[in-house]
Design an enzyme around this catalytic site. Structure first.
Site, PDB file in Angstrom:
ATOM      1  N   SER A  80       1.054  -0.644   0.148  1.00  0.00           N
ATOM      2  CA  SER A  80       0.089   0.639   0.073  1.00  0.00           C
ATOM      3  C   SER A  80       0.730   1.165   0.000  1.00  0.00           C
ATOM      4  O   SER A  80       1.627   1.479  -1.078  1.00  0.00           O
ATOM      5  CB  SER A  80      -1.541  -0.499   1.059  1.00  0.00           C
ATOM      6  OG  SER A  80      -1.856   1.018   1.002  1.00  0.00           O
TER       7      SER A  80
ATOM      8  N   LYS B 122     -12.492   9.139  -8.471  1.00  0.00           N
ATOM      9  CA  LYS B 122     -12.138  10.121  -8.397  1.00  0.00           C
ATOM     10  C   LYS B 122     -11.052  10.046  -7.782  1.00  0.00           C
ATOM     11  O   LYS B 122     -10.014  10.773  -8.133  1.00  0.00           O
ATOM     12  CB  LYS B 122     -13.163  11.042  -7.910  1.00  0.00           C
ATOM     13  CG  LYS B 122     -12.583  12.639  -7.771  1.00  0.00           C
ATOM     14  CD  LYS B 122     -13.228  13.514  -6.585  1.00  0.00           C
ATOM     15  CE  LYS B 122     -12.236  15.124  -6.443  1.00  0.00           C
ATOM     16  NZ  LYS B 122     -13.572  15.672  -5.693  1.00  0.00           N
TER      17      LYS B 122
END
Length: 318
Positions: free
Chosen positions: A96, A136
């Site tokens: 991550s 987005k």
């Protein structure tokens, strides 16, 4: 005459030969938090002070806060010192946020038997981690990471797959796919491997790190406290305990539970991403007020102790 010239040349070169190149090392283990961001700032300042050839970041992280990660990426972009991110030691992971930092660094390396990937953003909720699929956010992150990969000459397709497909890679796969530059077994080995490498990204420099002096960065007391307190698990516990302490304090006044509750809630909010200096100023003011109240009451009790603790914590954070 020739001997005299040779002696002068040796005397001129001796100071340069005696001055060993330095590589500053920091360890980023555990979640990426506000403490990690402050650690990067502190390390880059020291790297500039000692004129280090590079800042070597040892990564072993499950990921962390997106806001802090993006701020770290900005620090790397604006740094005059090359940043080498190295997934280390053997068995470590840089998932991550760790993958985003790795891809954004000037040089990327991994130890054997390490793993990177799974960079899809997620939100923390009562049910645990919930992957975010909002276009987005996903599009913004993939474009950003692809751009960082492009700037450093790495695989843009893989950078996008880390986020959109939660791609995971071991060192051999990452090297083959041009995601990292080096596979190294130790810090010293990596330091020698990168020697002579020409950087042509955000920094134009040829590294001189062969047999460099390896210096470990020592975090300040403030950063150590932040690293401890900004652990998401501890922050959540502090927040819950603080709320219960407030409830107990208001229902049974006189034990100082409400004051302890306020302090724990402030520290819990700090761990969940609130501005460090605002929390520090709040704790300082709270501590001073408690001490002043204690001074104007007979004896010395809970308020005075809480005031001193609050002031000390606020001072450390500020």
């Amino acid at each position: 005459m020739k001997k005299l010239i040779l002696i002068f040349a040796i005397l001129f070169l001796l100071p340069q030969l005696a001055e060993a190149k330095k590589v500053l090392v920091i360890e980023v283990s555990g979640p990426i938090t506000t403490g990690t961001l402050e650690l990067f700032k502190s390390a880059l300042e020291e790297a500039n002070e000692i004129d280090a050839e590079a800042l070597l970041v040892l990564l072993d992280t499950p990921g962390g806060g997106l806001t802090e990660t993006l701020e770290i990426v900005k620090l790397i972009d604006r740094s005059n010192i090359p940043v080498i991110s190295y997934v280390h030691p053997t068995g470590a992971t840089a998932w991550s946020a760790g993958t985003i930092i790795l891809i954004s660094s000037h040089i990327a390396a991994m130890s054997p038997n390490t793993v990177i990937g799974s960079a899809q953003p997620a939100a923390i909720s009562a049910q645990g981690f919930t992957p975010l699929n909002e276009s987005k956010i996903i599009n913004a992150l993939t474009t950003l990471l692809a751009e960082k990969a492009r700037v450093h000459g790495r695989n843009q397709t893989a950078a996008i797959a880390f986020i959109k497909e939660n791609l995971n890679l071991n060192p051999e796969q990452a090297k083959r796919m041009n995601v990292i530059e080096f596979i190294s077994s130790s810090v010293e080995d990596l330091s020698n491997q990168v020697n002579g490498l020409r950087l042509n990204s955000t920094i134009q420099k040829t590294l001189s790190t062969k047999n460099a002096e390896i210096i470990k960065h020592k975090p300040s007391l403030r950063i150590q406290f932040l690293n401890l307190n900004t652990n998401p698990m501890l922050a959540s516990i502090l927040l819950i305990l603080g709320i219960y302490a407030l409830i107990f304090g208001f229902s049974s006044p006189g034990f100082g539970s409400e004051i302890a509750g306020v302090i724990m809630i402030a520290l819990g909010l700090l761990g969940l991403g609130f501005n460090v200096n605002l929390v520090a100023i709040f704790l300082l003011i709270l501590g001073i007020v408690l001490i002043l109240i204690e001074v104007n009451t007979p004896g010395f009790g809970v308020l005075g102790i809480a005031g001193i603790i609050s002031t000390i914590i606020g001072s450390i954070l500020l």
